[in-house]
Motif scaffolding. Structure first.
Motif, short mmCIF file in Angstrom:
data_model
loop_
_atom_site.label_atom_id
_atom_site.label_comp_id
_atom_site.label_asym_id
_atom_site.label_seq_id
_atom_site.Cartn_x
_atom_site.Cartn_y
_atom_site.Cartn_z
N ASP A 167 0.93 -1.35 0.33
CA ASP A 167 0.74 -0.14 -0.19
C ASP A 167 1.11 1.09 -0.34
O ASP A 167 0.27 2.27 -1.06
N ASN A 168 1.61 1.38 0.39
CA ASN A 168 2.97 2.45 0.62
C ASN A 168 3.59 2.45 -0.47
O ASN A 168 3.50 3.66 -1.41
N TYR A 169 3.83 1.56 -1.31
CA TYR A 169 4.29 1.37 -2.30
C TYR A 169 3.19 2.57 -3.67
O TYR A 169 3.77 3.54 -3.75
N GLN A 170 2.19 0.97 -3.54
CA GLN A 170 1.15 2.53 -4.70
C GLN A 170 0.81 3.41 -4.46
O GLN A 170 0.31 4.31 -5.09
N ILE B 180 15.78 -5.94 -0.52
CA ILE B 180 16.18 -6.72 -1.49
C ILE B 180 15.97 -7.88 -0.33
O ILE B 180 15.52 -9.59 -0.85
N ALA B 181 16.93 -8.24 1.38
CA ALA B 181 16.42 -9.22 2.06
C ALA B 181 15.57 -9.91 1.91
O ALA B 181 15.34 -11.04 2.12
N ILE B 182 14.06 -8.98 1.86
CA ILE B 182 13.08 -9.39 2.16
C ILE B 182 12.49 -10.49 0.84
O ILE B 182 10.97 -10.67 1.17
N VAL B 183 12.80 -9.58 -0.31
CA VAL B 183 12.58 -10.07 -1.39
C VAL B 183 12.90 -11.77 -1.55
O VAL B 183 13.01 -12.85 -1.54
N LYS C 252 7.34 -8.17 -6.15
CA LYS C 252 7.69 -7.85 -7.12
C LYS C 252 7.16 -5.87 -6.53
O LYS C 252 8.42 -4.92 -7.62
N VAL C 253 6.72 -5.76 -5.46
CA VAL C 253 6.82 -3.80 -5.49
C VAL C 253 8.32 -3.55 -5.37
O VAL C 253 8.67 -2.72 -5.71
N MET C 254 8.72 -4.49 -4.11
CA MET C 254 9.98 -4.53 -3.87
C MET C 254 11.33 -3.71 -4.85
O MET C 254 12.26 -3.08 -5.28
N ILE C 255 11.31 -4.98 -6.15
CA ILE C 255 11.96 -4.88 -7.09
C ILE C 255 11.55 -4.01 -8.07
O ILE C 255 12.68 -3.32 -8.20
N GLU C 256 10.53 -3.37 -8.19
CA GLU C 256 10.52 -2.57 -8.69
C GLU C 256 10.30 -1.36 -8.88
O GLU C 256 11.13 0.13 -9.33
N MET C 257 10.08 -1.46 -7.28
CA MET C 257 10.81 0.35 -6.21
C MET C 257 12.06 0.68 -6.59
O MET C 257 12.29 1.62 -6.69
N HIS C 258 13.05 -0.30 -7.13
CA HIS C 258 14.12 -0.18 -7.14
C HIS C 258 14.67 -0.22 -8.34
O HIS C 258 15.47 0.16 -9.47
N GLY C 259 13.12 -0.12 -9.56
CA GLY C 259 13.44 -0.42 -11.48
C GLY C 259 14.27 -1.12 -12.03
O GLY C 259 14.52 -1.64 -13.06
N GLY C 260 14.05 -2.32 -11.07
CA GLY C 260 14.39 -3.91 -10.99
C GLY C 260 12.33 -4.72 -12.28
O GLY C 260 12.11 -4.04 -12.17
#
Length: 198
Positions: free
Chosen positions: A21-24, A78-81, A155-163
């Motif tokens: 939710d924070n990301y969106q 990234i550790a969470i991912v 998915k959210v975590m990776i996309e936050m990094h532009g990955g």
């Protein structure tokens, strides 16, 4: 014990929903710096070693330790991912199964993959597995637990990094989850990130 266990599960669900939710909503932020994917992989593998042993599953790391595989990233995210992906792999791999975590350099990116020879994902489900609350085969979910949040958080975590993150799987033979992280920081507006396109 049961109360503590259930409280921990609820905490994990709330944190997962909060991350998405924070990301969106555009509130999410990342604290980027050069991080070693070797260290993150080794730390995550160590933390899941006991779980793998209890399941009778082999968990191995396959990478060139002469390289650090540096990425510009928020190491904790990234550790969470990686934790979500490794936990899934162990959960859905039967006794005497194998899981291998790999890292390699690609032009401009660090590529990390988690391969298992577990249950695999039906082809009809594969396009949807990163959707929030999506669960593959309800009978598997009932047997193994889970709320269908771990992959959407990843998915959210990776996309936050532009990955970019994706999965390849053959039902009954296993799965490989792969993500790409930029070596250099990429400016991303929270909630509007677009996956990296090859």
């Amino acid at each position: 014990d049961a109360i503590v266990r259930n409280a921990s599960k609820l905490k994990e669900i709330i944190e997962s929903l909060s991350n998405v939710d924070n990301y969106q909503s555009g509130v999410a932020s990342i604290r980027s710096r050069k991080v070693s994917m070797v260290r993150i992989i080794e730390d995550v593998a160590t933390s899941f070693r006991e779980f793998a042993i209890k399941k009778g599953v082999s968990l191995k790391i396959d990478l060139d330790r002469s390289q650090d595989f540096l990425a510009d990233a928020d190491g904790s995210k990234i550790a969470i991912v990686l934790s979500n992906l490794v936990k899934n792999a162990i959960t859905f791999t039967n006794e005497n199964g194998h899981i291998v975590i790999r890292a390699e350099n690609e032009p401009g990116f660090v590529k990390v993959s988690i391969t298992d020879d577990g249950l695999g994902i039906p082809s009809k489900d594969l396009p949807h597995i990163f959707e929030r609350f999506y669960q593959v085969e309800s009978h598997l979910t009932r047997k193994h637990g889970g709320m269908g949040l771990g992959l959407s958080v990843a998915k959210v975590m990776i996309e936050m990094h532009g990955g970019r993150i994706w999965a390849e799987s053959i039902e009954g033979k296993g799965s490989t989850f792969i993500f790409l992280l930029p070596v250099e920081r990429v400016a991303v507006v929270a909630g509007s990130a677009k996956p990296f396109v090859e």
